[in-house]
Motif scaffolding. Structure first.
Motif, PDB file in Angstrom:
ATOM      1  N   UNK A  87     -19.762  -4.053 -36.164  1.00  0.00           N
ATOM      2  CA  UNK A  87     -21.155  -3.632 -35.989  1.00  0.00           C
ATOM      3  C   UNK A  87     -21.188  -2.396 -35.096  1.00  0.00           C
ATOM      4  N   UNK A  88     -22.098  -1.501 -35.422  1.00  0.00           N
ATOM      5  CA  UNK A  88     -22.242  -0.266 -34.669  1.00  0.00           C
ATOM      6  C   UNK A  88     -23.726  -0.008 -34.444  1.00  0.00           C
ATOM      7  N   UNK A  89     -24.203  -0.307 -33.237  1.00  0.00           N
ATOM      8  CA  UNK A  89     -25.600  -0.117 -32.882  1.00  0.00           C
ATOM      9  C   UNK A  89     -25.736   1.058 -31.922  1.00  0.00           C
ATOM     10  N   UNK A  90     -26.679   1.929 -32.210  1.00  0.00           N
ATOM     11  CA  UNK A  90     -26.984   3.036 -31.316  1.00  0.00           C
ATOM     12  C   UNK A  90     -28.303   2.700 -30.649  1.00  0.00           C
ATOM     13  N   UNK A  91     -28.252   2.424 -29.380  1.00  0.00           N
ATOM     14  CA  UNK A  91     -29.375   1.848 -28.639  1.00  0.00           C
ATOM     15  C   UNK A  91     -30.671   2.641 -28.788  1.00  0.00           C
ATOM     16  N   UNK A  92     -30.604   3.961 -28.657  1.00  0.00           N
ATOM     17  CA  UNK A  92     -31.829   4.773 -28.622  1.00  0.00           C
ATOM     18  C   UNK A  92     -32.212   5.353 -29.988  1.00  0.00           C
ATOM     19  N   UNK A  93     -31.531   4.961 -31.050  1.00  0.00           N
ATOM     20  CA  UNK A  93     -31.823   5.499 -32.385  1.00  0.00           C
ATOM     21  C   UNK A  93     -32.810   4.604 -33.131  1.00  0.00           C
ATOM     22  N   UNK A  94     -33.421   5.157 -34.185  1.00  0.00           N
ATOM     23  CA  UNK A  94     -34.403   4.424 -34.964  1.00  0.00           C
ATOM     24  C   UNK A  94     -33.815   3.825 -36.230  1.00  0.00           C
ATOM     25  N   UNK A  95     -34.662   3.588 -37.228  1.00  0.00           N
ATOM     26  CA  UNK A  95     -34.259   2.948 -38.469  1.00  0.00           C
ATOM     27  C   UNK A  95     -33.128   3.722 -39.147  1.00  0.00           C
ATOM     28  N   UNK A  96     -32.085   3.005 -39.534  1.00  0.00           N
ATOM     29  CA  UNK A  96     -30.878   3.552 -40.154  1.00  0.00           C
ATOM     30  C   UNK A  96     -30.039   4.371 -39.180  1.00  0.00           C
ATOM     31  N   UNK A  97     -30.530   4.539 -37.952  1.00  0.00           N
ATOM     32  CA  UNK A  97     -29.888   5.434 -36.978  1.00  0.00           C
ATOM     33  C   UNK A  97     -29.740   6.827 -37.566  1.00  0.00           C
ATOM     34  N   UNK A  98     -30.686   7.178 -38.452  1.00  0.00           N
ATOM     35  CA  UNK A  98     -30.566   8.439 -39.170  1.00  0.00           C
ATOM     36  C   UNK A  98     -30.795   9.640 -38.262  1.00  0.00           C
ATOM     37  N   UNK A  99     -31.454   9.419 -37.116  1.00  0.00           N
ATOM     38  CA  UNK A  99     -31.673  10.528 -36.184  1.00  0.00           C
ATOM     39  C   UNK A  99     -30.395  10.954 -35.476  1.00  0.00           C
ATOM     40  N   UNK A 100     -29.329  10.143 -35.575  1.00  0.00           N
ATOM     41  CA  UNK A 100     -28.031  10.533 -34.999  1.00  0.00           C
ATOM     42  C   UNK A 100     -26.949  10.420 -36.073  1.00  0.00           C
ATOM     43  N   UNK A 101     -27.336  10.651 -37.325  1.00  0.00           N
ATOM     44  CA  UNK A 101     -26.416  10.452 -38.440  1.00  0.00           C
ATOM     45  C   UNK A 101     -25.199  11.364 -38.349  1.00  0.00           C
ATOM     46  N   UNK A 102     -25.403  12.636 -38.014  1.00  0.00           N
ATOM     47  CA  UNK A 102     -24.285  13.582 -37.962  1.00  0.00           C
ATOM     48  C   UNK A 102     -23.449  13.420 -36.698  1.00  0.00           C
ATOM     49  N   UNK A 103     -24.125  13.192 -35.580  1.00  0.00           N
ATOM     50  CA  UNK A 103     -23.416  13.173 -34.298  1.00  0.00           C
ATOM     51  C   UNK A 103     -22.687  11.856 -34.018  1.00  0.00           C
ATOM     52  N   UNK A 104     -23.223  10.729 -34.520  1.00  0.00           N
ATOM     53  CA  UNK A 104     -22.614   9.438 -34.180  1.00  0.00           C
ATOM     54  C   UNK A 104     -22.273   8.556 -35.377  1.00  0.00           C
TER      55      UNK A 104
END
Length: 358
Positions: free
Chosen positions: A322-339
Motif C-alpha cells: 500500500x502506498x498512501x500520500x497523506x496530503x494528496x486527494x482522490x487517486x493521489x493524482x495531484x502528486x502523480x508525477x512526483x510520487x
C-alpha cells in the motif's frame, strides 16, 4: 445543475500540466450541464490543435496535442449528453492519435466482440528492443475515457510495456451496461490481447483508476494477470457510507449517482447495484499469487481510507503493498508525477525481477 466533484479540479490540472487558469474557468462554469460548458472547452481545444499542426519542433507538437486532448476531454466531460459532445469526443480521439504518433508509439483502435456488443479499445506497442512481454491494461474510472491520461505513457512504452485501454462499461464507446459482472468484459479483453497472433505477450498487468481499481482488484485471481494496481478504488466501506459522510460529501454523491445511473442504462437501480459491490461478498479474488499495489491520497473524499485495511486483512503481506500520500486527494493524482509514478515503476521493477527469478 449538478456541481462538479471536488476531485475534478485536481485531475483537470494534472491533465493540463498544472495550469491553474483551468480551475478558475471550471469554477465559473460550475457544471457540465451549463449550456456554455462544451463550447468553452471545445474552442480552446481547437486552438491548441491548430497550433500543434503548425509547430516545427516535435516536443512542442506533443505538448500541444496533449493539451488539446485534455481540453477536448473537458468539453465532453463526463460524456452523459452525447449529442452535445460527439464533436468534442471526435476531437479527443483525433488529437490523441496524433499525440501517440508524435511520441513514436502510435495507437491502434481495435475491437472486442463481447456478447452482441462491439467495443473499441486502444493498443500501443512498447519498445521492441526491451519488450517485457507484458501488457498494462488501463481501466479508467466512471467519468473518464480510454484516451485520457494524467501522465506520460511514453515512459512506460519506452521501458517495453505494451498499453491497452478500454472505456468503462456503459460509458464512452463501451455500449455494455454496467453490472456486477462487468469484470467479464475486462477478462474477455485480456484473453483477446494474449490470443492475438501479432502479440508476443505472456501476461497482463491491470491498472485501474477509481472505480476501475475496483475491477482490477476483482480480477486479481485471473490466470493471466501477473499483478494489479488499484489507484483510489473502492473495496467495501465506500459502498456503505455513514449518514454523516453522505451529508458532508453530498456534492460528490449526487455526481456519482448520475454517473452510475448512466452506466447502468436502466438495467437495475443504483441502490441494488451498490448493495452487491462489496468485495467481501465473494472473496475468490483473494486466491492465487498475483500481487496488488493499492495507491491513494489521504485526503480522498470519495473513497474511504479504511479500504486498505480490508486488503491487509484478506491478502498475504507478500502479495500486497500500500502506498498512501497523506496530503494528496482522490487517486493521489495531484502528486502523480512526483510520487505515484516513481513508486509504481519501482514496484513494477520488483514484480519483473521476482518473476524472472522464479
Amino acid at each position: 445543475m449538478i456541481p462538479l466533484p471536488e476531485d475534478f479540479y485536481i485531475r483537470a490540472q494534472a491533465m493540463l500540466q498544472g495550469d491553474s487558469r483551468i480551475l478558475h474557468e471550471a469554477r465559473k462554469l460550475r457544471s457540465w450541464q451549463n449550456p456554455n460548458w462544451t463550447q468553452h472547452w471545445h474552442k480552446q481545444a481547437n486552438a491548441n490543435l491548430e497550433l500543434a499542426e503548425k509547430s516545427v519542433l516535435n516536443d512542442d507538437r506533443v505538448s500541444l496535442y496533449k493539451r488539446a486532448s485534455a481540453l477536448y476531454a473537458l468539453a465532453c466531460y463526463p460524456y452523459l449528453q452525447e449529442l452535445k459532445t460527439d464533436a468534442s469526443y471526435r476531437g479527443l480521439k483525433d488529437s490523441y492519435k496524433k499525440r501517440c504518433l508524435a511520441e513514436g508509439y502510435p495507437v491502434k483502435y481495435r475491437s472486442l466482440i463481447f456478447l452482441q456488443y462491439d467495443i473499441p479499445y486502444t493498443f500501443r506497442k512498447g519498445n521492441p528492443r526491451n519488450h517485457k512481454g507484458q501488457c498494462i491494461l488501463f481501466i479508467r474510472g466512471l467519468d473518464s475515457y480510454k484516451e485520457v491520461s494524467y501522465w506520460d505513457e511514453s515512459h512506460l512504452l519506452s521501458m517495453g510495456y505494451d498499453i491497452a485501454a478500454i472505456d468503462f462499461p456503459g460509458m464512452g464507446e463501451n455500449p455494455v451496461p454496467m453490472s456486477l459482472q462487468s469484470n467479464l468484459v475486462f477478462e474477455s479483453l485480456c484473453q483477446k490481447i494474449l490470443d492475438d497472433q501479432d502479440y508476443s505477450g505472456r501476461s497482463i498487468i491491470l491498472w485501474g483508476l477509481g472505480f476501475g481499481g475496483y475491477w482490477a482488484t476483482k480480477l486479481l485471481n485471473t490466470d493471466y494477470v501477473l499483478a494489479a494496481i488499484n489507484q483510489g478504488g473502492p473495496i467495501h466501506y465506500s459502498f456503505k457510507p455513514r449518514l454523516k459522510r453522505l451529508l458532508f460529501h453530498f456534492q460528490e454523491i449526487r455526481f456519482l449517482r448520475a454517473m452510475i445511473e448512466h452506466g447502468l442504462q436502466k438495467t437495475t437501480s443504483v441502490k441494488r447495484f451498490i448493495s452487491g459491490l462489496s468485495l467481501l461478498n465473494n472473496q475468490d479474488w483473494t486466491k492465487g499469487t498475483a500481487k496488488l499495489l493499492y495507491v491513494n491520497g489521504g485526503q480522498d473524499k470519495t473513497v474511504s481510507d479504511r479500504e486498505a485495511r480490508v486488503l491487509e486483512q484478506l491478502l498475504d503481506h507478500d502479495r500486497l503493498e500500500t502506498f498512501f500520500i497523506k496530503d494528496a486527494g482522490h487517486l493521489a493524482v495531484d502528486v502523480i508525477d512526483s510520487q505515484v509514478l516513481p513508486a509504481v515503476l519501482r514496484w513494477l521493477l520488483d514484480i519483473n525481477n521476482n518473476s524472472i527469478a522464479a
